[in-house]
Structures are given as C-alpha cells and as structure tokens.
Design an enzyme around this catalytic site. Structure first.
Site, PDB file in Angstrom:
ATOM      1  N   GLY A  43       9.983   6.384 -12.719  1.00  0.00           N
ATOM      2  CA  GLY A  43       9.458   7.442 -11.862  1.00  0.00           C
ATOM      3  C   GLY A  43       9.251   8.769 -12.578  1.00  0.00           C
ATOM      4  O   GLY A  43       8.547   9.635 -12.098  1.00  0.00           O
ATOM      5  N   GLU A  52      23.615   3.838  -7.502  1.00  0.00           N
ATOM      6  CA  GLU A  52      23.950   3.364  -8.849  1.00  0.00           C
ATOM      7  C   GLU A  52      25.400   3.661  -9.219  1.00  0.00           C
ATOM      8  O   GLU A  52      26.002   2.945 -10.016  1.00  0.00           O
ATOM      9  CB  GLU A  52      22.992   3.978  -9.871  1.00  0.00           C
ATOM     10  CG  GLU A  52      21.578   3.408  -9.761  1.00  0.00           C
ATOM     11  CD  GLU A  52      20.709   3.735 -10.952  1.00  0.00           C
ATOM     12  OE1 GLU A  52      21.002   4.702 -11.666  1.00  0.00           O
ATOM     13  OE2 GLU A  52      19.718   3.000 -11.157  1.00  0.00           O
ATOM     14  N   CYS A  59       8.954  -3.054  -8.840  1.00  0.00           N
ATOM     15  CA  CYS A  59       9.184  -1.622  -9.007  1.00  0.00           C
ATOM     16  C   CYS A  59       8.003  -0.890  -8.391  1.00  0.00           C
ATOM     17  O   CYS A  59       6.851  -1.221  -8.705  1.00  0.00           O
ATOM     18  CB  CYS A  59       9.305  -1.300 -10.499  1.00  0.00           C
ATOM     19  SG  CYS A  59       9.312   0.454 -10.907  1.00  0.00           S
ATOM     20  N   ASP A  99      11.393  -4.792 -13.789  1.00  0.00           N
ATOM     21  CA  ASP A  99      11.621  -3.482 -13.190  1.00  0.00           C
ATOM     22  C   ASP A  99      12.114  -2.569 -14.306  1.00  0.00           C
ATOM     23  O   ASP A  99      12.469  -3.038 -15.393  1.00  0.00           O
ATOM     24  CB  ASP A  99      12.690  -3.608 -12.083  1.00  0.00           C
ATOM     25  CG  ASP A  99      13.041  -2.269 -11.438  1.00  0.00           C
ATOM     26  OD1 ASP A  99      12.133  -1.431 -11.293  1.00  0.00           O
ATOM     27  OD2 ASP A  99      14.216  -2.054 -11.090  1.00  0.00           O
TER      28      ASP A  99
END
Length: 276
Positions: A50, A161, A80, A17
């Site tokens: 992204g 996060e 991912c 990922d």
C-alpha cells in the site's frame, strides 16, 4: 524446476500477497476446495504494498508470477487489494494462457452489484485502497445505484498484526471506526483488506445483525471455484490432505507464528528471496 503434473487439474493454485494478510484468502480457498494444493508467496521483504508505487508493485508481481508459473500453477490468485489494483491487468497479460488469474476487486464488485443495487454499502480498508478510489470507480461503472461509503482504517492492520484483536483495546478501536459518521446508515460493510476477516466476529458483534459484514475472502474463494469448475480444472478427491507450500521473500520467526494465526494451522515457511 519441478516436473509438470500430467493431469492439468492436479496442478496447484498459486496465491500471492505482500505478506500474511492474503493467508485469510488462502484459508477460505482451502476450506472451499479441500482437495486443492496451494502454493503461497508472501512478499514480506517489500510489505506493505500500500505504500509502494504502481511500478514497484508491478515489478514484484511479475517476479512472483515467475515463481508460481515454475510451480506449474493452474490459477494465480492476487490475494491483495493493492496488488489487484496496481497489477491485475499486467499479470493477466504476462501470464497469458499459462494460468487463470483472479484478483480481489472484480469478484467483490460483482457481488456488491448483484445483492446491493440501489442500497448504501460501507467499505473499510487501507489509506491506499480507499484513496485509490478503485472500488468506487468500479462500483459506479455498474450503474446500479450502489451508494458507497468508504473509510480508511489505518490502525486496524498493525493492531491485527500485533495480535491485539481479541480484547478491550481492539474493541475500542473497532467501535471508534464503525461509529464514524461516514459509515452510518449502511446496509452492508465490505472488508476491503485481507487482514480484516480476523476481526469479523467483533465487527458482527458490534452490528448485532443490523449490518451484513461482507468477507471478500469467501466471495473470492467462490470465484476461484467457479473458474476452475468452468474449465474442468478442479482437483480430484484424494485420501490424503494436499501438502500446501508457503514461500516468503524475507523470513522471521514471529512471522511464522502470525502465519499460523492467519491460516488457522501450523505452516512451514520457506525463504525464497526475489532478488539475490
């Protein structure tokens, strides 16, 4: 270079990922297949995927696959959504017969088609995932009448996060997104980001059973198990717990703490730069 395992089934599962989000998928695989050894690669030097071009993501994916193939992985899981959208076909072609390849998107689309034909399904994810329309295109190709309601929820990833996913702040943000007009009248909600299983209890609490919350990590872990079982590549039970290995392309102490939260136990990270 490591020595090849004499038994093909004893080879590890490789997972990668752009960072730590994929550890929710790795955790689901470890829970479903407790005898399998995992080799995880978090490309933290290049996160988030992204915001990268397709060509860049493909280049990173090939480099990471080289690392995982040198570890003799029998299956490579692209944990991912962005990398699955950008590089799944390339990775399959690149890896060839050396390992099986599983991505995030196709197993989830198949699950939605199997259980939600003719019904409205919501989806939350990053701007990149929602903007790419990859889920809508693949679900529409099934031609099963699934009515997809997709909403980008960009605040959720930094919130998770930073550890703000068990309190009033996160509840307000989650409620604001889930109450959005786009997501009204749905029968199920697809969590199209590997960070989001960490807030599934809060999303479940919001809906109170009115909407089924689909955790892709469980669906993908089941697909990995089926793929290995079909080829007689499931690891044999052992008395000792397998020793998983975790690599990151850039290392920070705070990342190590986040890794524990995402994987659910203490994890030792090894720094492995992709480009010297």
């Amino acid at each position: 270079m490591t020595t090849p395992a004499p038994d093909p089934a004893a080879r590890p599962i490789g997972i990668f990922d752009s960072g730590i989000g994929g550890l929710t998928v790795a955790r689901a695989v470890a829970q479903r297949l407790p005898h399998e050894r995992l080799v995880y690669f978090g490309d933290t030097a290049h996160l988030p995927y992204g915001e990268k071009s397709t060509a860049a993501i493909q280049a990173y994916a090939v480099k990471i696959c080289d690392v995982l193939l040198r570890q003799h992985c029998k299956l490579i899981l692209i944990a991912c959504n962005s990398a699955s959208a950008a590089a799944y076909e390339l990775v399959r072609e690149y890896v060839g017969s050396k390992a099986l390849v599983v991505g995030m998107i196709d197993p989830v689309v198949a699950h939605v088609g199997r259980y939600y034909a003719g019904r409205p399904v919501g989806l939350i994810g990053t701007k990149q995932t929602v903007g790419s329309n990859i889920y809508r295109k693949k679900i529409d190709q099934l031609d099963l009448g699934v009515d997809l309601h997709a909403l980008a929820t960009p605040l959720l990833i930094p919130m998770i996060e930073e550890g703000f996913f068990n309190g009033r702040v996160s509840e307000e943000i989650i409620r604001a997104y889930l109450d959005h007009a786009t997501l009204q009248g749905i029968d199920a909600l697809l969590l199209a980001c590997t960070h989001f299983p960490l807030i599934k209890p809060q999303i479940d609490g919001h809906y109170q059973g009115r909407v089924t919350v689909l955790d892709p990590s469980d669906v993908v872990a089941a697909t990995v198990a089926e793929a290995l079982e079909a080829r007689q590549l499931l690891a044999s039970p052992a008395e000792t717990t397998p020793a998983h290995h975790f690599y990151v392309s850039d290392f920070t102490r705070s990342f190590e703490e986040s890794t524990r939260i995402f994987f659910g136990q203490e994890v030792q990270l090894e720094h492995y730069p992709l480009w010297e």
